[in-house]
Design an enzyme around this catalytic site. Sequence first.
Site, PDB file in Angstrom:
ATOM      1  CG  HIS A  56      -1.784  -1.205   1.324  1.00 35.72           C
ATOM      2  ND1 HIS A  56      -2.639  -1.585   0.317  1.00 35.72           N
ATOM      3  CD2 HIS A  56      -1.902  -2.145   2.302  1.00 35.72           C
ATOM      4  CE1 HIS A  56      -3.263  -2.692   0.675  1.00 35.72           C
ATOM      5  NE2 HIS A  56      -2.828  -3.056   1.870  1.00 35.72           N
ATOM      6  CG  HIS A 218      -6.199  -6.036   1.125  1.00 36.44           C
ATOM      7  ND1 HIS A 218      -7.015  -5.497   2.095  1.00 36.44           N
ATOM      8  CD2 HIS A 218      -4.928  -5.738   1.487  1.00 36.44           C
ATOM      9  CE1 HIS A 218      -6.270  -4.901   3.012  1.00 36.44           C
ATOM     10  NE2 HIS A 218      -5.006  -5.034   2.672  1.00 36.44           N
TER      11      HIS A 218
END
Length: 329
Positions: A56, A218
Amino acid sequence: MKKIINNPTDVVSEALMGMQAAYPDKLVYTPKMEVISRKEKKTDKVAVISGGGAGHEPLHAGFVGKGMLDAAISGNVFSSPSPDRIGSAIEQVSCGKGVLMVIKNYSGDIMNFGLSADLAEMDDIEVAQVVVKDDVAVPDREEGTGRRGIAGTVFVHKIAGAKAEQGASLAEVKEAAEKAVRNIRTMGVAMTPCTLPAVGKPGFQIADDEIEIGMGIHGEQGVETTKIKTAKEIAEILVGRILADYDYTGSEVAVLVNGLGGTPLMELYILNLEVQKLLKEKGIKAYRTFVGNYCTAIDMTGASVTLMKLDDELKELLDAPCDTPALKI
């Protein structure tokens, strides 16, 4: 798979070592624990830490520095860091004023950070936590994990870090962070899947002429699969979902137009233009706007929009100086 890596199993540690090598005067990397911490250790303030799965970037380590985080802990790609890693970070930054943990609302993070807090308190380290759950694509319900934490986490890092830098108590830092959490909402859209380095191929598919509204960072399923739309139409969907969940009318807000890793800045700025038009039409004033990659999903193409309703305290904390690899004010 075309990626600039060595061994897929080493991507997390090598990325963190590369970050430390880029900022050797500001950051310290702890091998095997996958912790990035401030080189300048503060001994007179509450420590603020955060973390989660890798993939991320620049979340989380990119926001370590003056005015934001004291340390960030990385798990493997899209996987929560283990309690021993989190415990290592707590030990490194604790100076007797307490430690605030900023946690995204995923079951693994909740469990591992919670266990680490319990272990730290057995060693007489006072630990508090706030849980970010800003993704309006997921219902905010009591049962189950509930609403996911995504890009709005960046604003919580900023608010908590600024409050701690002022010398506030642990309770005061937590209160400011929780105020931010209550006033933050995010909605995203994905256009392509992402490729995990250890897998070597996309974990799911999105058709060439389709986009996924509300997909998680995700690759969690979104709320709607639809045909490709214009920036104006995407802005209307994302902002519309946010405003349906929280009334920002007449408010001043901080705006974050966030790329998911594979979207050019050109497109993010076009999306921001449409977001700003919509806010103005709704009587919402954009006090400060951030555009760029802040919370990504490896190489996923797409974007998210975050709004944070501001009062005088939150404006002051948002405007406070910070100096991190990913954000400087």
